[in-house]
Write an enzyme that holds these catalytic residues in place. Sequence first.
Site, PDB file in Angstrom:
ATOM      1  CG  LEU A 145      -2.280  -0.580   1.204  1.00 26.56           C
ATOM      2  CD1 LEU A 145      -2.986  -0.356   2.534  1.00 26.56           C
ATOM      3  CD2 LEU A 145      -3.105  -0.004   0.074  1.00 26.56           C
ATOM      4  CB  SER A 146       4.466   1.878   0.434  1.00 22.94           C
ATOM      5  OG  SER A 146       4.663   1.234   1.670  1.00 22.94           O
ATOM      6  CE  LYS A 169      10.388  -3.895   7.292  1.00 26.75           C
ATOM      7  NZ  LYS A 169       9.335  -3.923   8.338  1.00 26.75           N
ATOM      8  CG  ASP A 201       8.325  -0.745  10.546  1.00 30.31           C
ATOM      9  OD1 ASP A 201       7.430  -0.158   9.905  1.00 30.31           O
ATOM     10  OD2 ASP A 201       9.026  -1.650  10.062  1.00 30.31           O
ATOM     11  NE  ARG A 204      12.624 -17.375  13.743  1.00 33.66           N
ATOM     12  CZ  ARG A 204      11.672 -16.982  12.911  1.00 33.66           C
ATOM     13  NH1 ARG A 204      10.568 -16.449  13.391  1.00 33.66           N
ATOM     14  NH2 ARG A 204      11.813 -17.119  11.618  1.00 33.66           N
TER      15      ARG A 204
END
Length: 279
Positions: free
Chosen positions: A23-24, A73, A110, A162
Amino acid sequence: MPHSPSRTAGRAAVLGSPIAHSLSPVLHRAAYAELGLDGWTYDRYEVTEQGIPGFLAGLDDRWAGLSLTMPLKRAVLPLLDEVSGTAASVEAVNTVVFTEDGRRKGDNTDIPGMVAALAERGITRVETATVLGAGATASSALAALARICDGEVTAYVRGQERAREMRGWGERLGMRVRTDDWSRAAEGLRAPLVVATTPAGATDGLAHAVPAPGGTLFDVLYDPWPTPLAAAWNGAVVGGLDLLVHQAVLQVEQMTGCRPAPLAAMREAGEAELRARAG
């Protein structure tokens, strides 16, 4: 009145793989229209980890900035000249700004975007919180919670590796992070703030376990929306579009030099696009 743009025209784009759903472009183009930045363009490019060095090398001085999504990222970090403290804290960059002298500056919007999205709903402090999932978005969520959570954060993850990663992020961020197995994630829904950072479908099985009443759910997904968990929630819900808009506001301000960016116009454009996609 907004500050004047840093240049009369500029190029920007979002990179990632997959990227067709992003959507950016809708948000940034809405900002440019509202700000009267007629000479500015914002596009999307499918770029993999292997392709990011070549893409950056091929940019000229018309480029003002880039938005980055997965899997770029962290892959972009060694390609930058400067990384903000915010981005370095989680080793994740979602924003690259090109300076007039050609330097590449990385930041993470973010994290402050999450804080701003919660503050917009009146959530500025919480005693404890739950994070569902691990990975880059989860580490950004921990960094955001480090700013507003007074007590322990519990992360529900799959696998010991994790779990170790999330505890490690907690140590780096100076916060108390406890990990538990995903099979007990339903227990975490009783926290005053629950942040779901998992891919689509991962939390669907938790919808039946929503407490009544619940605290606040922050689900970072935005398409399709609402997720089954968000639809079942018995409390306040902050969605992925809220995060996307708030982090995009900061990107527009950094890339163009125009402050403040038009939050309302960007959100309206995002909502209209999601309605159109829904049919």
